[in-house]
Design an enzyme around this catalytic site. Sequence first.
Site, PDB file in Angstrom:
ATOM      1  N   GLY A 126       0.828  -1.202   0.000  1.00  0.00           N
ATOM      2  CA  GLY A 126       0.000   0.000   0.000  1.00  0.00           C
ATOM      3  C   GLY A 126       0.861   1.252   0.000  1.00  0.00           C
ATOM      4  O   GLY A 126       1.024   1.908   1.029  1.00  0.00           O
ATOM      5  N   SER A 128       1.139   3.577  -3.308  1.00  0.00           N
ATOM      6  CA  SER A 128       0.590   4.617  -4.174  1.00  0.00           C
ATOM      7  C   SER A 128      -0.755   5.131  -3.674  1.00  0.00           C
ATOM      8  O   SER A 128      -1.541   4.391  -3.079  1.00  0.00           O
ATOM      9  CB  SER A 128       0.380   4.069  -5.593  1.00  0.00           C
ATOM     10  N   SER A 160      -2.054  -4.024  -5.663  1.00  0.00           N
ATOM     11  CA  SER A 160      -2.252  -5.343  -6.275  1.00  0.00           C
ATOM     12  C   SER A 160      -2.564  -6.379  -5.198  1.00  0.00           C
ATOM     13  O   SER A 160      -1.927  -6.391  -4.139  1.00  0.00           O
ATOM     14  CB  SER A 160      -0.995  -5.778  -7.026  1.00  0.00           C
ATOM     15  N   GLU A 243      16.794  -5.989  -5.638  1.00  0.00           N
ATOM     16  CA  GLU A 243      16.812  -7.138  -6.537  1.00  0.00           C
ATOM     17  C   GLU A 243      18.024  -7.205  -7.450  1.00  0.00           C
ATOM     18  O   GLU A 243      18.395  -8.267  -7.903  1.00  0.00           O
ATOM     19  CB  GLU A 243      15.533  -7.151  -7.370  1.00  0.00           C
ATOM     20  N   GLU A 373       9.449   6.891 -17.607  1.00  0.00           N
ATOM     21  CA  GLU A 373       9.929   8.282 -17.530  1.00  0.00           C
ATOM     22  C   GLU A 373      10.710   8.503 -16.232  1.00  0.00           C
ATOM     23  O   GLU A 373      11.761   9.151 -16.229  1.00  0.00           O
ATOM     24  CB  GLU A 373       8.758   9.261 -17.609  1.00  0.00           C
TER      25      GLU A 373
HETATM   26  C1  LIG Z   1      -0.081  -3.326 -12.914  1.00  0.00           C
HETATM   27  C2  LIG Z   1       0.257  -2.359 -11.838  1.00  0.00           C
HETATM   28  C3  LIG Z   1       0.403  -2.804 -10.542  1.00  0.00           C
HETATM   29  C4  LIG Z   1       0.678  -1.894  -9.525  1.00  0.00           C
HETATM   30  N1  LIG Z   1       0.774  -2.377  -8.236  1.00  0.00           N
HETATM   31  C5  LIG Z   1       0.990  -1.520  -7.223  1.00  0.00           C
HETATM   32  C6  LIG Z   1       0.986  -1.977  -5.870  1.00  0.00           C
HETATM   33  O1  LIG Z   1       0.826  -3.174  -5.601  1.00  0.00           O
HETATM   34  N2  LIG Z   1       1.167  -1.090  -4.873  1.00  0.00           N
HETATM   35  C7  LIG Z   1       1.364   0.244  -5.130  1.00  0.00           C
HETATM   36  O2  LIG Z   1       1.566   0.983  -4.186  1.00  0.00           O
HETATM   37  N3  LIG Z   1       1.361   0.738  -6.404  1.00  0.00           N
HETATM   38  C8  LIG Z   1       1.153  -0.114  -7.444  1.00  0.00           C
HETATM   39  N4  LIG Z   1       1.125   0.364  -8.747  1.00  0.00           N
HETATM   40  C9  LIG Z   1       1.207   1.800  -8.944  1.00  0.00           C
HETATM   41  C10 LIG Z   1       2.432   2.299  -9.668  1.00  0.00           C
HETATM   42  O3  LIG Z   1       3.552   2.284  -8.849  1.00  0.00           O
HETATM   43  C11 LIG Z   1       2.085   3.714 -10.174  1.00  0.00           C
HETATM   44  O4  LIG Z   1       1.062   3.585 -11.145  1.00  0.00           O
HETATM   45  C12 LIG Z   1       3.253   4.420 -10.808  1.00  0.00           C
HETATM   46  O5  LIG Z   1       4.249   4.689  -9.858  1.00  0.00           O
HETATM   47  C13 LIG Z   1       2.831   5.712 -11.509  1.00  0.00           C
HETATM   48  O6  LIG Z   1       2.049   6.536 -10.712  1.00  0.00           O
HETATM   49  P1  LIG Z   1       0.661   7.136 -11.248  1.00  0.00           P
HETATM   50  O7  LIG Z   1      -0.128   5.994 -11.741  1.00  0.00           O
HETATM   51  O8  LIG Z   1       0.081   7.993 -10.216  1.00  0.00           O
HETATM   52  O9  LIG Z   1       1.059   8.008 -12.497  1.00  0.00           O
HETATM   53  P2  LIG Z   1       1.592   9.525 -12.479  1.00  0.00           P
HETATM   54  O10 LIG Z   1       2.697   9.629 -11.500  1.00  0.00           O
HETATM   55  O11 LIG Z   1       0.457  10.457 -12.357  1.00  0.00           O
HETATM   56  O12 LIG Z   1       2.197   9.623 -13.938  1.00  0.00           O
HETATM   57  C14 LIG Z   1       1.443   9.988 -15.100  1.00  0.00           C
HETATM   58  C15 LIG Z   1       2.418  10.200 -16.243  1.00  0.00           C
HETATM   59  O13 LIG Z   1       3.289  11.294 -15.910  1.00  0.00           O
HETATM   60  C16 LIG Z   1       4.630  10.913 -15.974  1.00  0.00           C
HETATM   61  N5  LIG Z   1       5.402  11.610 -14.936  1.00  0.00           N
HETATM   62  C17 LIG Z   1       5.094  11.783 -13.638  1.00  0.00           C
HETATM   63  N6  LIG Z   1       6.060  12.442 -12.998  1.00  0.00           N
HETATM   64  C18 LIG Z   1       7.029  12.687 -13.909  1.00  0.00           C
HETATM   65  C19 LIG Z   1       8.307  13.331 -13.859  1.00  0.00           C
HETATM   66  N7  LIG Z   1       8.809  13.842 -12.735  1.00  0.00           N
HETATM   67  N8  LIG Z   1       9.028  13.361 -14.997  1.00  0.00           N
HETATM   68  C20 LIG Z   1       8.549  12.831 -16.154  1.00  0.00           C
HETATM   69  N9  LIG Z   1       7.367  12.231 -16.259  1.00  0.00           N
HETATM   70  C21 LIG Z   1       6.607  12.165 -15.137  1.00  0.00           C
HETATM   71  C22 LIG Z   1       4.605   9.401 -15.725  1.00  0.00           C
HETATM   72  O14 LIG Z   1       5.762   8.768 -16.243  1.00  0.00           O
HETATM   73  C23 LIG Z   1       3.339   9.003 -16.453  1.00  0.00           C
HETATM   74  O15 LIG Z   1       3.608   8.838 -17.815  1.00  0.00           O
HETATM   75  C24 LIG Z   1       0.840  -0.526  -9.793  1.00  0.00           C
HETATM   76  C25 LIG Z   1       0.699  -0.079 -11.110  1.00  0.00           C
HETATM   77  C26 LIG Z   1       0.403  -0.962 -12.129  1.00  0.00           C
HETATM   78  C27 LIG Z   1       0.250  -0.451 -13.523  1.00  0.00           C
END
Ligand SMILES: Cc1cc2nc3c(=O)[nH]c(=O)nc-3n(C[C@H](O)[C@H](O)[C@H](O)COP(=O)(O)OP(=O)(O)OC[C@H]3O[C@@H](n4cnc5c(N)ncnc54)[C@H](O)[C@@H]3O)c2cc1C
Lengths: 390, 343
Positions: A126, A128, A160, A243, A373
């Site tokens: 937990g 994000s 997840s 890892e 990114e």
């Molecule tokens: C299949 C899957 C499983 C997951 N499982 C887990 C889980 O078990 N636990 C958990 O905590 N999280 C989980 N996540 C979450 C994951 O870690 C986040 O989706 C990820 O870190 C991106 O955050 P966001 O979705 O808020 O996107 P945002 O951070 O809002 O990003 C949106 C876009 O903006 C870009 N962006 C953002 N900041 C920058 C920057 N500084 N420079 C350039 N580009 C930028 C990103 O690259 C992206 O393209 C999971 C995600 C997926 C897809």
Amino acid sequence: MNLETTVEEEQFRDEVRTWLRENVPSERRPETEAEARPWDLAWQKAQYDGGWAGVSWPTEYGGRGLTLIQQMIWHEEYARADGPYIGSCFVGVNHAGPTLIARADDEQKKRHLPKILCGDVVWCQGFSEPQAGSDLAGLQTRAEIDGDDLVVTGQKIWTSFADVADYQELLVRTDPDASKHGGITWVIGEMDQPGIEIRPIKTLDGGAEFCEVFYREVRIPLSNVVGGLNNGWDVAMSTLGFERGTAFMARQIAMARNVEKLVDLARGKPVFGGQGTALQDAEIGLRLARLRAEVAAMRAMTLASVSRAQRSPVPGPEGSILKIYLSELEQRLRRLAMEILGADGLVMGTSSEDWPNTYLRSFASSIGGGTTEIQRNIVGERVLGLPKHR
Amino acid sequence: MDLLPDSAQQEIVDTTASFLDDVLPIERLRTGDTQASRPDDGLWRQMAELGWFGLAIPESSGGVGLSLVEEILLLRELGRRVGPLQVLATVVAARVAAEAGDEDRLEALIQGRARAGWAEPLSSWVRRSGVSGEIQIYDGDGVDFWVVVDQDGGFLFDAKPLPYAPHPCVDEFTDLGRAVLEDSLPCVRVDSGPGLFQVGALLVAALLSGVGEAARDQSATYAQERKQFGRPIGVYQAIKHPCANMAVRSEAAWSQVAYSALALRAGHADAGFQISAAKHLAGEAALENASANVQVHGGYGFTTEYDAHLLVKRANVLNAVAGPSRFHLQRILELEPLAEALG
Ligand SMILES: Cc1cc2nc3c(=O)[nH]c(=O)nc-3n(C[C@H](O)[C@H](O)[C@H](O)COP(=O)(O)OP(=O)(O)OC[C@H]3O[C@@H](n4cnc5c(N)ncnc54)[C@H](O)[C@@H]3O)c2cc1C
């Protein structure tokens, strides 16, 4: 520089191969999270009983304590034996467990590590939140101290396996007045507490792997805090590079096998409206050849990463290079499969391993675990020394 | 299993790097003096004394007795500094002489008394007792031998008596020329199969890795120094991310070059496949990195006052020799791949 393996390593490989051949389950892993949970745990237990649980965990915590080369051999043989996706056991075995080993107190270790290893419990992560993804340190879920408890209110997202988990590694804000990174705490949460509400989210590939999790005054004993109050950022980061490329070993072999499956597919697939097969199409042929070359490089990079790890115990940022390369390779592979399949590619498969299903799934590979990114920022700043934006 | 240099190999890397920084730094090319790209006789003999031309030749034949693994380490350093192709050509020429058992020419090459240029057939290539066809020659003006390797073996031609027509090269620091052979007799010939061609492709891939890495490092340095809008340009992701992509491509290219050298030395069945992958990836990394590096440098990238132009041009030369990407991709498609990786 050499590619030789020792006699002991080859004996080890034989041992691994024999055990996997006799023990990898022949029936398919169930597709829904609820059915997959007992199946994943049973497989974890089988590995535990066979002495193969926690290949990277130190022996004092019941792990197998393998060297990096041995881990690589394990993952290679695992992929060759068509070993199942680790599924709901991923966070416990590969993330929460190692974090507890690095930062938890004896009591916490004794309580949790054996249960993770022998397949008794499922953990989730937990971290994000709706407003804190890439910018994880912006997380807002609050935890106030009340007596011997933390009282947690807020929301997590993309968790997840939250709906089938027993525990979670939870990041909460315990000091709203401290600096962004300074007021965060890493705490062990139990998923069946009153005040927790879990809503699965339907994913692009038709699954429901992750969930939204809501917290309304959820009480967590202070004794569940790992690594000290307001020290959570440091705790979370300490296992981020854990890892060291080993995480990619199994996927890299799986990818090599998938490229060969795709070559076979192209060999038998007539081209639309023309003569000959997809493999004879010059452009498709070249793209397949590129994939073969890149898969070879992926393996070489993994070996380089393991070689580096043997020289220095401090993880470097090279894991980000591997992750960028692997996720782009995966997406090119899946997309080419769709192009080769043409109209046939529009029929969803019955298994999550079918081409259209894996194509849809591949969009996650450049998002989960830190987006491409963000990985590029890390490579630019920590490998090449470019200035930070902040 | 170890893909990184051991301490003895690291010493070769370090001494090579500091020697080259002394005598052949990339800055030497800034004067525009195209002669500066080729070592004079004194420098050539120093290189010979360091053992460069016989690294992989057994000690019993006057060489250093190491392997092509040490050779790729050397050529990578040379590639980073846009070093002369004559080193590549002479290293391979010595191998051809060694395989043919031609001790006199081998000794002359190893000891630095003779030099070779690199040559490749331009089109069809008729191989009987003599050889006919047009060849393109790199850094072969005024040298003793032209070396050619192909799928069937290798040749040394005595360069002096053959007709030589110079041509201006895209890369002004590579001597380019052509010659038409009409039933010309090579002075050394071996029919040993594709092994020599594989070595040539691998060594060119090592040079290309060096070129790609130099482009990556130039960009990283420039992006920290150059300021616009009050900040170093490396802050902006439109600059930072292309730089990161360079690091990714270089890591893939060099890892694959190192792996394929080890696979060839160990006699693995898939060595040919691995080398073709290395040549393709190193060529792509060099060309992509060098092109992006020009863009990172802005207007300065389009001048000959900065070094960015050198790398683009050299990447093109090296990409075209020892089989272009297209050739190697075709090989990759035909060969049974990844025997090692798939088990
Ligand atoms: C299949 C899957 C499983 C997951 N499982 C887990 C889980 O078990 N636990 C958990 O905590 N999280 C989980 N996540 C979450 C994951 O870690 C986040 O989706 C990820 O870190 C991106 O955050 P966001 O979705 O808020 O996107 P945002 O951070 O809002 O990003 C949106 C876009 O903006 C870009 N962006 C953002 N900041 C920058 C920057 N500084 N420079 C350039 N580009 C930028 C990103 O690259 C992206 O393209 C999971 C995600 C997926 C897809």
